[in-house]
Scaffold this motif. Structure first.
Motif, PDB file in Angstrom:
ATOM      1  N   ARG A  17      36.478  40.694  39.409  1.00  0.00           N
ATOM      2  CA  ARG A  17      37.764  41.263  38.978  1.00  0.00           C
ATOM      3  C   ARG A  17      37.682  42.773  39.171  1.00  0.00           C
ATOM      4  O   ARG A  17      36.809  43.259  39.870  1.00  0.00           O
ATOM      5  N   ASN A  18      38.562  43.497  38.524  1.00  0.00           N
ATOM      6  CA  ASN A  18      38.565  44.956  38.712  1.00  0.00           C
ATOM      7  C   ASN A  18      38.023  45.653  37.465  1.00  0.00           C
ATOM      8  O   ASN A  18      38.765  45.952  36.534  1.00  0.00           O
TER       9      ASN A  18
ATOM     10  N   TYR B 234      38.753  42.523  44.563  1.00  0.00           N
ATOM     11  CA  TYR B 234      40.029  43.193  44.250  1.00  0.00           C
ATOM     12  C   TYR B 234      41.190  42.221  44.060  1.00  0.00           C
ATOM     13  O   TYR B 234      42.194  42.309  44.772  1.00  0.00           O
TER      14      TYR B 234
ATOM     15  N   ASP C  74      44.006  41.963  29.322  1.00  0.00           N
ATOM     16  CA  ASP C  74      43.930  42.555  30.651  1.00  0.00           C
ATOM     17  C   ASP C  74      42.986  41.707  31.493  1.00  0.00           C
ATOM     18  O   ASP C  74      41.765  41.777  31.350  1.00  0.00           O
TER      19      ASP C  74
ATOM     20  N   ASN D 185      42.095  41.914  34.395  1.00  0.00           N
ATOM     21  CA  ASN D 185      41.203  42.656  35.286  1.00  0.00           C
ATOM     22  C   ASN D 185      39.793  42.760  34.721  1.00  0.00           C
ATOM     23  O   ASN D 185      38.833  42.934  35.454  1.00  0.00           O
ATOM     24  N   ARG D 186      39.684  42.687  33.408  1.00  0.00           N
ATOM     25  CA  ARG D 186      38.375  42.875  32.773  1.00  0.00           C
ATOM     26  C   ARG D 186      37.756  41.569  32.286  1.00  0.00           C
ATOM     27  O   ARG D 186      36.718  41.574  31.653  1.00  0.00           O
TER      28      ARG D 186
END
Ligand SMILES: Cc1cc2nc3c(=O)[nH]c(=O)nc-3n(C[C@H](O)[C@H](O)[C@H](O)COP(=O)(O)O)c2cc1C
Ligand code: FES
Ligand code: FES
Lengths: 240, 170, 548
Positions: A101-102, A134, A149, A151-152
């Protein structure tokens, strides 16, 4: 708890003689003896799933590596918790998580309080040698007090377990499979519209990274409190 | 399980008058209205309606006392279930090993070129849904394609193009 | 049902069938059905009525005859087999039962494809009507069940299975007798039997064929297992992609219940056993036993760490015996003929026969059952008839996404659990895909990695992210954009996944890559050093010529 001595197992962890109760896992015994074994999915007070694979250890006589979080102690066991091979695997697994993930620590609410970040530092990861993925994933801030989130998120499933096992709401689960898996609330609807969420915030505090946080925190401000968990578990056991 | 709590539990009414809910109810009854009957029940819903929508998931989950998020998690874990209605026709291209090495990728290319859709998608006019399968067990006839419910063996891009053209003409 | 009653059913079945002067068998297993074999059977029936032959000639819809690629297959009682039959051929076929065979449709049976096989699991396939329990009983069916219930104690049954040396046919080859005795010894208020009919290996269709051709054999195997380990409830976990197998299993269960062979107090004994079906829903990982259990419990099919093994803590937390379809299908012959008889077939460590689904670039595609220990060469070149169109053999893939590609140098290797493992593959469930020079081995490795990536449940990190990374590397190599560094990264990930993944899927996902890297290193080299695909498959433009 007074158990007969016959029920005590003796084993060696990293050359040290330790004792344990038979139902204990290698990870629990190591922790009691201040022997560090990296782990992300395990959290004291929740069921174990053996998913992150960071706690793999070598056990003499077994040709497989065994996850310390779910492997019970045995009499005479000889466990090695750290070796070049194990550390290599652990670093690779952490690196894979970073590519998935980012994870941009410098802008993360959990910067400096993140279990993923601190493990990476502890194991001496300086760069990631696999390509990053990404993915485009969402941030859901629809809940009045919390944010998720993706992304985390590292899919450790602690939020799912704490919500089901401790809070009893089962608001969280995982949808999809493989690399596309995501944590969801109810029927994959915005968290704020969840009918089952009690707003207790336990999921936020067990989350090892900045995936779940309280609103209004800026970079590095999200401190997690986990003390409630062993306490709650203990209260339940006493009641039973 | 606390039986007291269970007897207080009232099964919700079906979302609407559609007769097909009776089939769904029958499956749930056969499995004792138990959470472990979730997958079997979803099979029945999908067979009856062709797909699982939010309403159906909510009804099944509450009837079986399965948390909503778990029902959604199960429905999206298994590739056999779909949350979107399928097109009028379906074309399933087998991508099992035998079919793969005997030309299934070329068949997929054909579909992509002719219909402009990728596996898992439906043409914009709602006519044709394209899916892939992991071995239909007809490897002896590779490459295999299922047009609607019929298995066709030793399919060539040419034969496939003809079949698809048939569907496109109203 | 008593032994005498069973005997009676068997006799009246023989009598009923013996009344016909002739019999024509039409394969109505899935392969032939998709070539319209049902219309062939209907046409035959119609022509029989037209001729007024109702009492003279019987048509029977039977299970798989093996040579699936040549369907629809029809056989007559004088041993003649016809291939590629159409409904229009019906009158001619009926004429031929009393005269000479039809040359045009003849499918020779004196060829190695038929002669080299040894049928135990498939002994009834292509002979009996899968939808009639009487036909199964007429072929010694349920005799083994009666024998264990009336003459043997559970430990004696297990002893017989141990003696046979039978090993699990689902992939890992775990000794069946040992598994049974573990479950028998486990304590629990209830025990379960699960038949693993998930057959997820893409390119394998043995289990499907057994279920479609001889479903009662699987039920009988499960019943005997239940008696041996003390279970009273069983499930068959079958893929939803196999509608015909599901239908025939349902029919078979209903028939067995009606005859008192399933249910309570079976054959007047205290033994009770029920069987129910559970449908898979398109997840390969659900073939893994702990994931399968989760799925039967109505959950996401994610595996969990073992121990505890299902034999101790399985379905609903109770001791559970999980065996593969083919494993169960071997049980009744073992009981009927004795473990010693079975142990004489095969090799020292791999006993009995194995059914393989032979497919890909090979002349005769279909199902073959051979004794363990025959060589790959015999299977591919003698039984399989070699590679069509005079092309050159390149590799044979066994074990599906968990297996490997075996090159020409290994053709003389005997097929048994140990030899295949030593060669970097596995027996797997029995899929055998033959490849010729038109296949690129890097592309094949990518194909399997794509499979593993999409089938990964996503629970453990190495498998979830590792398969993604490996697929991406293989993707770039097959786009002819890879570098030697990518190959090194691949090697590193192979080692990681193998040693750290939670379940068999992740642990064996690297096998296709490892085995192709070992045997076809030059192909990888050509891709990354010369940016060239020797087979002409890879590159930005897939050659979209029509397949042969
Ligand atoms: C990823 C994975 C997929 C599997 N798929 C199947 C399958 O489709 N059919 C099967 O019988 N066994 C499958 N197995 C093996 C089963 O886990 C199990 O070993 C087997 O069903 C045991 O039966 P046996 O002892 O009779 O072989 C699979 C294993 C793994 C790890
Ligand atoms: S802590 Fe053991 S696998 Fe994650
Ligand atoms: S590989 Fe396509 S039917 Fe088996």
């Amino acid at each position: 708890m007074n158990r007969p001595a016959a029920n005590i197992k003796t084993l060696k962890i990293d050359g040290r003689d330790v004792t344990a109760r038979p139902e204990e896992t290698i990870l629990e015994v190591a922790r009691q003896n201040n022997i560090f074994i990296p782990r992300l999915c395990e959290l004291k007070g929740l069921s174990t799933v053996g998913a992150c694979r960071l706690c793999l250890v070598e056990v003499k006589g077994s040709n497989r590596l065994l996850p310390a979080c779910v492997t019970r102690v045995e009499e005479g066991m000889e466990v090695t918790t750290s070796s070049e091979r194990l550390d290599g695997y652990r670093k690779a697994i952490l690196e894979l998580l970073f590519t998935e993930r980012n994870h941009i620590c410098s802008v993360c609410v959990s910067n400096a309080h993140c279990e993923l970040q601190s493990l990476a530092q502890k194991l001496g990861i300086t760069h990631v040698h696999f390509p990053y993925r990404y993915p485009v994933v969402a941030v859901d801030a629809s809940h009045e007090r919390f944010i998720v989130d993706h992304n985390r998120c590292i899919l450790c499933s602690r939020c799912v377990r704490v919500c089901e096992e401790i809070e009893g709401a089962h608001t969280w689960d995982i949808m999809g499979r493989g690399i596309d898996a995501l944590v969801i609330t109810d029927l994959n609807q915005p968290w704020g519209s969840s009918e089952s969420c009690t707003g207790c915030g336990k999921c936020v505090h067990v989350c090892p990274t900045g995936a779940l946080s309280e609103k209004g925190r800026s970079v590095a401000e999200m401190l997690k409190r986990r003390q409630f968990l062993p306490y709650l578990t203990l209260m339940r056991e006493d009641r039973e | 399980m606390a039986t007291g709590a269970l007897s207080d539990f009232a099964k919700p009414a079906p979302p609407n008058q559609d007769k097909r809910w009776r089939l769904v109810d029958a499956t749930m009854r056969r499995l004792g209205q138990h959470p472990r009957g979730l997958i079997e029940t979803l099979h029945t819903v999908q067979e009856a309606y062709g797909y699982l929508d939010e309403e159906a998931l909510r009804y099944v989950a509450t009837s079986l006392r399965v948390p909503l998020s778990r029902a959604y998690g199960v429905a999206t874990f298994y590739h056999f279930f779909t949350l979107k209605p399928a097109g009028e026709h379906t074309c399933v291209v087998c991508m099992g090993t035998a079919c793969y090495i005997k030309g299934a990728p070329q068949l997929l290319d054909t579909v992509k070129r002719d219909l402009g859709v990728k596996p898992g998608e439906t043409t914009s006019d709602g006519k044709v849904s394209v899916l892939t399968a992991r071995c239909l067990g007809s490897c002896g006839l590779a490459p295999a394609v299922v047009y609607d419910r019929e298995v066709a063996g030793k399919v060539t891009p040419h034969g496939m193009r003809e079949h698809l053209a048939q569907w496109k003409t109203p | 049902m008593t032994p005498e009653e069973l005997e009676q059913i068997s006799e009246s079945e023989h009598e009923a069938q013996g009344k016909f002067a002739h019999r024509v068998n039409v394969c109505v297993a899935a392969g032939c059905l998709s070539c319209q074999s049902q219309s062939v059977k209907d046409a035959l029936d119609k022509d029989i009525t037209r001729r007024g032959w109702e009492g003279r000639c019987q048509t029977k819809g039977v299970g798989c005859m093996g040579l699936c690629a040549e369907g629809p297959l029809v056989s007559t009682d004088n041993g003649t087999m016809y291939k590629g039959v159409t409904a229009a051929d019906a009158p001619e076929i009926l004429d031929s039962v009393e005269s000479s065979p039809i040359e045009r449709l003849l499918c020779p049976t004196d060829v190695p494809f038929f002669q080299r096989q040894k049928k135990i699991v498939l002994e009834n396939s292509g002979i009996i009507d899968a939808e009639r329990i009487e036909d199964y009983i007429g072929s010694l069916g349920y005799g083994a069940l009666i024998k264990v219930l009336t003459e043997m104690t559970p430990p004696e049954v297990i002893q017989e299975v141990v003696k046979s040396g039978l090993r699990g046919r689902g992939g890992a080859g775990y000794p069946t007798g040992l598994k049974w005795s573990t479950v028998a010894k486990a304590a629990g208020p209830a025990k379960f039997i699960i038949c693993n009919a998930d057959e997820g290996d893409p390119g394998a269709f043995m289990d499907r064929s057994v279920l479609e051709s001889d479903p009662h054999r699987v039920l009988e195997g499960m019943l005997i297992a239940a008696y041996a380990v003390g279970a009273s409830e069983g499930f068959i976990y079958v893929r939803a992609e196999y509608p015909l197998a599901i239908k025939r299993l349902r029919t078979a269960i209903r028939q067995a219940e009606r005859m008192g062979l399933l249910g309570t107090s079976i054959c007047g004994t205290r033994f009770s056993f029920r069987i129910d079906l559970r449908l898979g829903a398109g997840a390969f990982v659900c073939g893994e036993e702990t994931a399968l259990i989760a799925s039967v419990e109505g959950k996401r099919g994610t595996p969990r760490p073992r121990p505890p093994y299902p034999a101790q803590e399985g379905l609903f937390g109770e001791p559970t015996l999980i065996n593969n379809v083919e494993t169960f299908a071997n049980i009744s012959p073992i009981i009927r003929n004795g473990g010693d008889w079975y142990a004489k077939i095969g090799t020292e460590k791999s006993k009995g026969t194995k059914v393989f689904a032979l497919a890909g670039r090979v002349q005769n595609t279909g199902l073959v059952e051979v004794p363990m220990g025959v060589t790959l060469r015999e299977i591919v070149f003698e039984i399989g008839g070699g590679i069509p169109e005079g092309r050159k053999f390149k590799a044979v893939q066994t074990g599906g996404p968990s297996g490997g590609c075996l090159p020409a140098e290994l053709l003389d290797m005997p097929v048994d659990y140990e030899s295949l493992a030593r060669a970097g593959s596995i027996m797997g469930s029995g899929g055998m895909i033959v490849m010729d020079e038109s296949s690129c081995m890097v592309d094949v490795a990518k194909y399997f990695m794509d499979f593993c990536m999409t089938e990964s449940c996503g629970k453990c990190v190495p498998c979830r992210v590792g398969t993604y990374q490996m697929h991406r590397l293989l993707e770039s190599i097959t786009q002819l954009e890879g570098t030697p560094k990518d190959v090194a990264l691949l090697t590193e990930l192979c080692d990681l996944l193998k040693n750290t993944s939670l379940c068999g899927l992740g642990q064996s996902a690297p096998n296709p890559v490892i085995s192709t890297m070992r045997s076809f290193a030059d192909e990888y080299k050509a891709h990354v050093e010369e940016r060239r695909c020797p087979a002409g498959v890879c590159g930005n433009h897939r050659n979209s010529e029509e397949p042969a």
